[in-house]
Design a protein around this motif. Sequence first.
Motif, PDB file in Angstrom:
ATOM      1  N   GLU A  47      56.669  26.768  18.966  1.00 41.77           N
ATOM      2  CA  GLU A  47      56.412  28.155  18.578  1.00 41.77           C
ATOM      3  C   GLU A  47      55.313  28.780  19.433  1.00 41.77           C
ATOM      4  N   ALA A  48      54.267  28.024  19.723  1.00 42.75           N
ATOM      5  CA  ALA A  48      53.171  28.534  20.554  1.00 42.75           C
ATOM      6  C   ALA A  48      53.659  28.815  21.974  1.00 42.75           C
ATOM      7  N   LEU A  49      54.438  27.898  22.528  1.00 39.71           N
ATOM      8  CA  LEU A  49      54.982  28.093  23.871  1.00 39.71           C
ATOM      9  C   LEU A  49      55.901  29.305  23.919  1.00 39.71           C
ATOM     10  N   ASP A  50      56.791  29.398  22.956  1.00 40.34           N
ATOM     11  CA  ASP A  50      57.719  30.526  22.903  1.00 40.34           C
ATOM     12  C   ASP A  50      56.972  31.852  22.768  1.00 40.34           C
ATOM     13  N   GLY A  51      55.970  31.874  21.911  1.00 43.63           N
ATOM     14  CA  GLY A  51      55.184  33.099  21.718  1.00 43.63           C
ATOM     15  C   GLY A  51      54.421  33.493  22.971  1.00 43.63           C
ATOM     16  N   ALA A  52      53.838  32.504  23.655  1.00 42.52           N
ATOM     17  CA  ALA A  52      53.087  32.791  24.880  1.00 42.52           C
ATOM     18  C   ALA A  52      54.008  33.319  25.979  1.00 42.52           C
ATOM     19  N   ILE A  53      55.186  32.727  26.091  1.00 46.11           N
ATOM     20  CA  ILE A  53      56.147  33.193  27.097  1.00 46.11           C
ATOM     21  C   ILE A  53      56.581  34.620  26.785  1.00 46.11           C
ATOM     22  N   ALA A  54      56.890  34.896  25.524  1.00 44.79           N
ATOM     23  CA  ALA A  54      57.327  36.237  25.136  1.00 44.79           C
ATOM     24  C   ALA A  54      56.229  37.272  25.404  1.00 44.79           C
ATOM     25  N   LYS A  55      54.974  36.937  25.083  1.00 45.87           N
ATOM     26  CA  LYS A  55      53.867  37.864  25.341  1.00 45.87           C
ATOM     27  C   LYS A  55      53.685  38.109  26.833  1.00 45.87           C
ATOM     28  N   ALA A  56      53.803  37.047  27.623  1.00 44.04           N
ATOM     29  CA  ALA A  56      53.658  37.190  29.077  1.00 44.04           C
ATOM     30  C   ALA A  56      54.775  38.052  29.657  1.00 44.04           C
ATOM     31  N   ILE A  57      55.978  37.878  29.167  1.00 48.48           N
ATOM     32  CA  ILE A  57      57.099  38.696  29.643  1.00 48.48           C
ATOM     33  C   ILE A  57      56.875  40.153  29.270  1.00 48.48           C
ATOM     34  N   ASP A  58      56.448  40.407  28.042  1.00 47.16           N
ATOM     35  CA  ASP A  58      56.175  41.783  27.616  1.00 47.16           C
ATOM     36  C   ASP A  58      55.086  42.418  28.461  1.00 47.16           C
ATOM     37  N   ALA A  59      54.023  41.664  28.748  1.00 50.29           N
ATOM     38  CA  ALA A  59      52.931  42.187  29.575  1.00 50.29           C
ATOM     39  C   ALA A  59      53.415  42.489  30.991  1.00 50.29           C
ATOM     40  N   ALA A  60      54.257  41.607  31.525  1.00 56.67           N
ATOM     41  CA  ALA A  60      54.790  41.827  32.873  1.00 56.67           C
ATOM     42  C   ALA A  60      55.667  43.077  32.913  1.00 56.67           C
ATOM     43  N   LYS A  61      56.488  43.271  31.885  1.00 60.63           N
ATOM     44  CA  LYS A  61      57.334  44.464  31.824  1.00 60.63           C
ATOM     45  C   LYS A  61      56.482  45.720  31.733  1.00 60.63           C
ATOM     46  N   GLU A  62      55.447  45.672  30.903  1.00 62.53           N
ATOM     47  CA  GLU A  62      54.565  46.833  30.753  1.00 62.53           C
ATOM     48  C   GLU A  62      53.837  47.154  32.056  1.00 62.53           C
ATOM     49  N   ALA A  63      53.557  46.120  32.851  1.00 64.23           N
ATOM     50  CA  ALA A  63      52.878  46.318  34.129  1.00 64.23           C
ATOM     51  C   ALA A  63      53.821  46.827  35.203  1.00 64.23           C
ATOM     52  N   GLY A  64      55.112  46.860  34.876  1.00 63.96           N
ATOM     53  CA  GLY A  64      56.079  47.407  35.815  1.00 63.96           C
ATOM     54  C   GLY A  64      56.734  46.414  36.744  1.00 63.96           C
ATOM     55  N   LEU A  65      56.588  45.110  36.479  1.00 62.27           N
ATOM     56  CA  LEU A  65      57.256  44.128  37.325  1.00 62.27           C
ATOM     57  C   LEU A  65      58.764  44.247  37.153  1.00 62.27           C
ATOM     58  N   PRO A  66      59.500  44.183  38.248  1.00 64.65           N
ATOM     59  CA  PRO A  66      60.961  44.230  38.138  1.00 64.65           C
ATOM     60  C   PRO A  66      61.482  43.026  37.355  1.00 64.65           C
ATOM     61  N   GLN A  67      62.528  43.253  36.576  1.00 66.31           N
ATOM     62  CA  GLN A  67      63.084  42.193  35.731  1.00 66.31           C
ATOM     63  C   GLN A  67      63.520  40.992  36.565  1.00 66.31           C
ATOM     64  N   GLY A  68      64.072  41.233  37.738  1.00 65.47           N
ATOM     65  CA  GLY A  68      64.505  40.131  38.590  1.00 65.47           C
ATOM     66  C   GLY A  68      63.354  39.247  39.011  1.00 65.47           C
ATOM     67  N   PHE A  69      62.187  39.844  39.240  1.00 71.96           N
ATOM     68  CA  PHE A  69      61.012  39.064  39.617  1.00 71.96           C
ATOM     69  C   PHE A  69      60.561  38.194  38.446  1.00 71.96           C
ATOM     70  N   ILE A  70      60.586  38.746  37.252  1.00 70.44           N
ATOM     71  CA  ILE A  70      60.209  37.974  36.058  1.00 70.44           C
ATOM     72  C   ILE A  70      61.158  36.790  35.892  1.00 70.44           C
TER      73      ILE A  70
END
Length: 63
Positions: A22-45
């Motif tokens: 659960e901790a790993l999944d939550g950390a990954i989800a938060k990092a993905i959300d932060a990357a999207k908010e920062a404008g990283l292209p989905q393909g790069f993520i």
Amino acid sequence: MTNVTRIRHALPVGPEVNEAIEALDGAIAKAIDAAKEAGLPQGFIVSLLHGHAHKETHLMVCQ
């Protein structure tokens, strides 16, 4: 590959394993959300996630 644990063969898993998953999944989800908010292209993520998955798989197979 004797050091690889197949979770489906070890069910039910302990609470420590569930908490770690659960901790790993939550950390990954938060990092993905932060990357999207920062404008990283989905393909790069996706490519970063794939690269890390490939590296971890390589470590499991080669150890």
